[in-house]
Design a protein around this motif. Sequence first.
Motif, PDB file in Angstrom:
ATOM      1  N   GLU A  56      -5.666   7.411   8.339  1.00 46.70           N
ATOM      2  CA  GLU A  56      -4.738   7.220   9.310  1.00 46.70           C
ATOM      3  C   GLU A  56      -4.045   8.242   9.619  1.00 46.70           C
ATOM      4  OE1 GLU A  56      -2.201   4.072   8.051  1.00 46.70           O
ATOM      5  OE2 GLU A  56      -3.643   2.446   8.277  1.00 46.70           O
ATOM      6  N   GLN A  57      -4.751   9.596   9.976  1.00 50.35           N
ATOM      7  CA  GLN A  57      -4.051  10.728  10.315  1.00 50.35           C
ATOM      8  C   GLN A  57      -3.354  11.327   9.235  1.00 50.35           C
ATOM      9  OE1 GLN A  57      -2.741   9.839  14.416  1.00 50.35           O
ATOM     10  NE2 GLN A  57      -4.711   9.789  14.963  1.00 50.35           N
ATOM     11  N   ARG A  58      -3.248  11.055   8.183  1.00 51.28           N
ATOM     12  CA  ARG A  58      -2.457  11.341   6.948  1.00 51.28           C
ATOM     13  C   ARG A  58      -2.681  12.876   6.885  1.00 51.28           C
ATOM     14  NH1 ARG A  58      -1.312   8.656   1.225  1.00 51.28           N
ATOM     15  NH2 ARG A  58      -0.667  10.214   0.209  1.00 51.28           N
ATOM     16  N   ARG A  59      -1.530  13.646   6.638  1.00 54.98           N
ATOM     17  CA  ARG A  59      -1.845  15.242   6.649  1.00 54.98           C
ATOM     18  C   ARG A  59      -2.344  15.306   5.151  1.00 54.98           C
ATOM     19  NH1 ARG A  59       3.577  18.355   6.882  1.00 54.98           N
ATOM     20  NH2 ARG A  59       4.463  17.116   8.408  1.00 54.98           N
TER      21      ARG A  59
ATOM     22  N   LEU B   8      -7.777  15.039   0.536  1.00 56.78           N
ATOM     23  CA  LEU B   8      -7.814  13.735  -0.535  1.00 56.78           C
ATOM     24  C   LEU B   8      -9.097  13.379  -0.452  1.00 56.78           C
ATOM     25  CD1 LEU B   8      -4.676  12.012   1.242  1.00 56.78           C
ATOM     26  CD2 LEU B   8      -4.987  12.913  -1.195  1.00 56.78           C
ATOM     27  N   ILE B   9     -10.102  13.626   0.683  1.00 56.09           N
ATOM     28  CA  ILE B   9     -11.304  13.131   0.470  1.00 56.09           C
ATOM     29  C   ILE B   9     -12.042  14.120  -0.439  1.00 56.09           C
ATOM     30  CG2 ILE B   9     -13.437  13.279   1.780  1.00 56.09           C
ATOM     31  CD1 ILE B   9     -12.066  12.379   4.291  1.00 56.09           C
ATOM     32  N   GLU B  10     -11.784  15.291  -0.642  1.00 52.76           N
ATOM     33  CA  GLU B  10     -12.533  16.145  -1.479  1.00 52.76           C
ATOM     34  C   GLU B  10     -12.053  15.765  -2.922  1.00 52.76           C
ATOM     35  OE1 GLU B  10     -14.891  17.881  -0.424  1.00 52.76           O
ATOM     36  OE2 GLU B  10     -14.242  17.612   1.476  1.00 52.76           O
TER      37      GLU B  10
ATOM     38  N   ALA C 225       0.841  -1.063  -0.073  1.00 50.71           N
ATOM     39  CA  ALA C 225       0.236   0.236   0.081  1.00 50.71           C
ATOM     40  C   ALA C 225       0.875   1.111  -0.021  1.00 50.71           C
ATOM     41  CB  ALA C 225      -0.942  -0.118   1.346  1.00 50.71           C
ATOM     42  N   ARG C 226       1.845   1.159   0.733  1.00 48.99           N
ATOM     43  CA  ARG C 226       2.931   2.312   0.610  1.00 48.99           C
ATOM     44  C   ARG C 226       3.501   2.621  -0.492  1.00 48.99           C
ATOM     45  NH1 ARG C 226       4.098   1.163   6.236  1.00 48.99           N
ATOM     46  NH2 ARG C 226       5.725   0.089   5.848  1.00 48.99           N
TER      47      ARG C 226
ATOM     48  N   GLY D 220      -5.359   7.007  -0.998  1.00 45.54           N
ATOM     49  CA  GLY D 220      -4.058   6.982  -1.047  1.00 45.54           C
ATOM     50  C   GLY D 220      -3.323   7.453  -2.221  1.00 45.54           C
ATOM     51  N   ARG D 221      -3.908   7.879  -3.135  1.00 49.91           N
ATOM     52  CA  ARG D 221      -3.370   8.305  -4.353  1.00 49.91           C
ATOM     53  C   ARG D 221      -2.774   7.076  -5.058  1.00 49.91           C
ATOM     54  NH1 ARG D 221      -1.637  14.114  -3.489  1.00 49.91           N
ATOM     55  NH2 ARG D 221      -3.381  15.399  -3.687  1.00 49.91           N
TER      56      ARG D 221
END
Length: 256
Positions: A124-127, A132-134, A96-97, A170-171
């Motif tokens: 997961e508290q990603r900055r 990213l949701i938008e 995934a990373r 996660g792009r």
Amino acid sequence: MTGADSAADTADAATTEAAPALLRVQGLCAGHGASTVVRDLDLHVERGEVVGLFGPNGAGKTTTLLTLAGCLPAHAGQIEVLGGPVTARTGARVLARRGLRLVPEDRGLFRQLTVRENLTLCLEQRRGGRALIEEALTVLPQLGPLQSRRAGLLSGGEQQQLALARALLGRPRLLLVDEMSLGLAPRIAGELLRTLRTLAVERELGVLLVEQHVPAALEVVDRVYALAHGRLVHRGTADELRRDPNMLQAAYLGAD
Ligand SMILES: Nc1ncnc2c1ncn2[C@@H]1O[C@H](COP(=O)(O)OP(=O)(O)OP(=O)(O)O)[C@@H](O)[C@H]1O
């Protein structure tokens, strides 16, 4: 094996010299516990490509995807994902990373949580999570007004959109998609498949798509592999498959 091997071989030769494949598989054997169900599978997915993995029930399609996503250990063979090898110790998190996402057949949603919560949990508290949701909601705008609805109350098509939106957060650079159209009306399934095509073209994503609705999938895939009883029985371009009813039957039924 049936199919246009020469065209597929030419494509293989061309891609060897170009940028490395997003996914390259050689001699893969895979299965569950001691039981091997997929044998000697070679395939590759390049940037910007949607590739179909077809075949009848029980052919080994889901087993293949789970192995490529690091959820099952390979029994033999080589897997290279996004520039790195996949070994027994490479877990799903590492992949995934690197940029791989699996959209599983069961959609993997938290049914009691809202659409928004399902999306937020993925981050997961990603900055930059809100952005990213938008971004994901721009790709799948029908989810926008449904953000406070519980995932379990969404229609099948909306649930599938949410599963795809979660994968997009996660792009990713490589998407493995299992039976996206399962249980959906043909129009809804077609829209989702076209969304995958657009993502591949616009973001240069690679997509490996397991699909039972072969005619719908043929509208969006570039190339096809077909499995039967765990073995590759056909590979070729989507154009070749559309032109040749025998090849199409092989892709559907796994007929040799
Ligand atoms: N967890 C498991 N343990 C043991 N055998 C399994 C397990 N999951 C699947 N199998 C077996 O592996 C074989 C391939 O199954 P798989 O789900 O990969 O096929 P498929 O092509 O995805 O089928 P479908 O189109 O029906 O989803 C089948 O014989 C199935 O019974």
